[in-house]
Design a protein around this motif. Structure first.
Motif, short mmCIF file in Angstrom:
data_model
loop_
_atom_site.label_atom_id
_atom_site.label_comp_id
_atom_site.label_asym_id
_atom_site.label_seq_id
_atom_site.Cartn_x
_atom_site.Cartn_y
_atom_site.Cartn_z
N PRO A 1 1.08 -1.43 0.01
CA PRO A 1 0.02 0.28 0.23
C PRO A 1 0.96 1.47 -0.13
CG PRO A 1 -0.70 -1.35 1.46
CD PRO A 1 0.55 -2.01 1.40
N GLY A 2 0.00 2.02 -0.65
CA GLY A 2 0.88 3.56 -0.99
C GLY A 2 1.50 4.04 -1.92
N PRO A 3 2.17 5.40 -2.24
CA PRO A 3 2.22 6.07 -3.30
C PRO A 3 4.12 4.94 -3.71
CG PRO A 3 1.77 7.61 -1.95
CD PRO A 3 1.65 6.33 -1.13
N ILE A 4 4.42 4.46 -5.13
CA ILE A 4 5.33 3.52 -5.55
C ILE A 4 6.06 4.59 -5.45
CG2 ILE A 4 4.57 4.52 -8.19
CD1 ILE A 4 6.20 1.37 -8.82
N GLY A 5 5.71 5.78 -5.67
CA GLY A 5 7.87 6.50 -5.59
C GLY A 5 8.14 6.68 -3.62
N ILE A 6 7.14 6.38 -3.28
CA ILE A 6 7.65 6.87 -1.80
C ILE A 6 8.27 5.70 -1.46
CG2 ILE A 6 7.18 7.24 0.54
CD1 ILE A 6 5.28 9.49 -0.93
N ASN A 7 7.76 4.01 -1.71
CA ASN A 7 7.87 3.26 -1.21
C ASN A 7 8.99 2.15 -1.99
OD1 ASN A 7 5.44 2.38 -0.26
ND2 ASN A 7 4.18 1.48 -1.86
N VAL A 8 9.55 2.82 -3.24
CA VAL A 8 10.42 2.27 -3.91
C VAL A 8 12.17 3.56 -2.69
CG1 VAL A 8 12.01 3.18 -6.23
CG2 VAL A 8 10.18 2.15 -6.21
N ALA A 9 11.47 4.73 -2.69
CA ALA A 9 12.81 5.15 -2.11
C ALA A 9 12.75 4.84 -0.42
CB ALA A 9 11.89 7.05 -1.35
N THR A 10 12.11 3.57 0.08
CA THR A 10 11.57 3.76 1.84
C THR A 10 12.95 2.58 1.35
OG1 THR A 10 9.46 5.02 2.09
CG2 THR A 10 10.66 2.59 3.69
N TYR A 11 12.51 1.60 0.60
CA TYR A 11 12.76 0.21 0.12
C TYR A 11 14.45 0.72 -0.40
CZ TYR A 11 8.42 -1.66 0.55
OH TYR A 11 7.04 -2.42 0.95
N THR A 12 14.30 1.25 -1.13
CA THR A 12 15.75 2.02 -1.61
C THR A 12 16.94 2.29 -0.36
OG1 THR A 12 14.91 2.44 -3.92
CG2 THR A 12 17.52 2.96 -3.07
N GLY A 13 15.88 3.32 -0.03
CA GLY A 13 17.39 3.44 1.49
C GLY A 13 18.02 2.25 2.33
N TYR A 14 16.54 1.08 2.65
CA TYR A 14 17.09 0.57 3.29
C TYR A 14 17.97 -1.19 3.00
CZ TYR A 14 15.84 -3.94 6.20
OH TYR A 14 16.22 -4.97 6.86
N ILE A 15 17.19 -1.17 1.45
CA ILE A 15 18.58 -2.11 1.19
C ILE A 15 19.91 -1.07 0.61
CG2 ILE A 15 17.97 -3.64 -1.31
CD1 ILE A 15 17.06 -4.43 1.05
N SER A 16 20.38 0.12 0.55
CA SER A 16 21.48 0.87 0.10
C SER A 16 22.28 0.68 1.14
CB SER A 16 21.05 1.82 -0.56
OG SER A 16 20.41 2.21 -1.55
N VAL A 17 21.57 1.10 2.34
CA VAL A 17 22.56 1.23 4.10
C VAL A 17 22.72 -0.54 4.01
CG1 VAL A 17 21.92 1.21 6.32
CG2 VAL A 17 21.77 3.27 4.48
N LEU A 18 22.02 -1.48 4.01
CA LEU A 18 22.38 -2.98 4.47
C LEU A 18 23.59 -3.48 3.02
CD1 LEU A 18 19.14 -4.87 4.28
CD2 LEU A 18 21.37 -4.47 6.47
N ASN A 19 23.50 -2.67 1.67
CA ASN A 19 24.45 -3.20 0.84
C ASN A 19 25.92 -2.61 1.44
OD1 ASN A 19 22.85 -4.82 -0.40
ND2 ASN A 19 22.25 -3.30 -2.04
N SER A 20 25.94 -1.53 2.29
CA SER A 20 27.16 -0.45 2.38
C SER A 20 27.63 -1.14 3.54
CB SER A 20 26.87 0.26 2.92
OG SER A 20 25.78 0.83 4.26
N GLY A 21 27.31 -2.13 4.13
CA GLY A 21 28.11 -2.76 5.07
C GLY A 21 27.15 -2.62 6.26
N MET A 22 25.93 -2.48 6.84
CA MET A 22 26.00 -0.87 8.17
C MET A 22 24.90 -2.53 8.84
SD MET A 22 26.15 2.25 7.49
CE MET A 22 26.99 4.02 7.44
N PRO A 23 24.56 -2.57 9.83
CA PRO A 23 23.32 -3.06 10.50
C PRO A 23 22.02 -2.48 10.20
CG PRO A 23 23.91 -1.45 11.82
CD PRO A 23 24.94 -0.80 11.00
#
Length: 196
Positions: free
Chosen positions: A55-77
């Motif tokens: 649920p929710g606007p796709i642009g905001i959802n993509v931003a949220t998931y991208t922020g999450y995965i990007s930080v995980l991929n950088s090696g952070m907890p």
């Protein structure tokens, strides 16, 4: 630091957000996959699929998931990944929010005193923006027509042809027969599950 980069990147994307979330997808892909390499093309495709089904606007959802995965991929907890999701979401929202407040106040103040010349100018501005929005949405559609979604004819001709058939079925069902999108999603998902 990745948090500051996420905030700046999504702030820039947010201010250019004419046409909604689908128009934003090609901008987000360019920044997070091509320029900064925070995500792979496959991860971005998965994020778009998840964003469309939540649920929710796709642009905001993509931003949220991208922020999450990007930080995980950088090696952070994981706790830092949650913070990355919040930062990216706020980045994409804050400038359009302020801009809409200012524009709304200006329009409400001047709408009663508006003559036909001013109305014509506003209509002209929107007529210039429309083709750009259509172009951004078309770019997002073309961007998602990749080997992660359709397969590769060289690697698996069967998967590629079946994927094109399912796409064509959904496109014609939606455009010509005005079939409910939920029914189309269920039918295409069922077909993909049975075939693959």
């Amino acid at each position: 630091m990745i948090f500051w980069q996420l905030f700046l990147t999504f702030s820039n994307i947010g201010i250019l957000n004419f046409g909604g979330g689908y128009a934003m997808l090609s901008l987000i892909h360019n920044e997070v996959v091509e320029k900064n390499a925070w995500l792979t093309a496959s991860e971005f495709t998965d994020i778009v699929a998840i964003s469309q089904s939540t649920p929710g606007p796709i642009g905001i959802n993509v931003a949220t998931y991208t922020g999450y995965i990007s930080v995980l991929n950088s090696g952070m907890p994981e706790w830092a990944a949650v913070l990355g999701a919040i930062v990216a979401t706020l980045g994409v929202l804050w400038l359009p929010f302020l801009l809409m407040i200012v524009v709304s106040r200006l329009l409400l103040k001047s709408i009663s005193s508006m003559d036909t010349d001013k109305t014509a100018i506003i209509n002209s501005m929107f007529s210039v923006i429309r083709p750009a929005v259509v172009g951004l949405i078309a770019a997002a559609a073309i961007l998602l027509m990749n080997s992660e979604n359709f397969g590769s004819f060289a690697e698996s001709p069967f998967q590629f042809i079946i994927s094109l058939f399912i796409f064509g079925f959904a496109f014609i069902g939606s455009l010509a027969y005005k079939t409910n999108p939920i029914i189309l999603l269920l039918l295409c998902g069922l077909a993909g599950l049975m075939i693959f």
